[in-house]
Every structure is written in C-alpha cells, then in structure tokens.
Design a protein around this motif. Structure first.
Motif: not given
Length: 86
Positions: A28-48, A51-55
């Motif tokens: 239920a909690q996972a359904a209430e989440k979404e990916k938000c692009y363009g706001v992550a600080k350098a080195g703090k993204n959640d997934c690939a 241009t890179s393959s890791c969080a």
C-alpha cells in the motif's frame, strides 16, 4: 525460570506481530510513491540513469534523467520536478 521463558515468548510474539504488520502495509505504501526526475542532488539519485548504472551515481544536481522516489503528488510541487525523464 518460568518468568524468563514468558518474557522471551512475549518478545518473540511481538516481533512476529510487527513483522506481519510491515509485510501487509508495504504494498500500500509503495503504491503511494512516484519517481520524481530532475530534483536529486549529485550522487543522491535512487536508481540508474541514462549515463550511469547504479543508484547514487548522478554527476550533477537536478540531472534530468536521475530520479528520487517521493510520495505521490509531491513531485508536481517541487521546483524542477517532473514525473517523466528528459
């Protein structure tokens, strides 16, 4: 001896109850989440990214293809946030 056994049994029972509650609320909690692009600080993204393959490997702040997971509806209120990758 009996008091010790009772205390151990009570502790194990409470841990099992907490674990069962966690398992039932996670989808239920996972359904209430979404990916938000363009706001992550350098080195703090959640997934690939494109241009890179890791969080945690974005190279600049607000990189357009790097995302973080936020509560549903929050991304639209963040400056520079988008629910689609650029």
């Amino acid at each position: 001896m009996k008091k010790t056994n009772f205390a151990v049994a009570a502790a194990v029972t409470s841990l099992l109850a907490v674990g069962a509650t966690t398992l039932t609320t996670t989808p239920a909690q996972a359904a209430e989440k979404e990916k938000c692009y363009g706001v992550a600080k350098a080195g703090k993204n959640d997934c690939a990214t494109n241009t890179s393959s890791c969080a945690g490997t974005s190279t600049q702040d607000a990189q357009k293809d790097a995302f973080i997971v936020v509560p549903k509806g929050l991304c639209d209120r963040l400056v520079g946030g988008s629910t689609t990758s650029s």
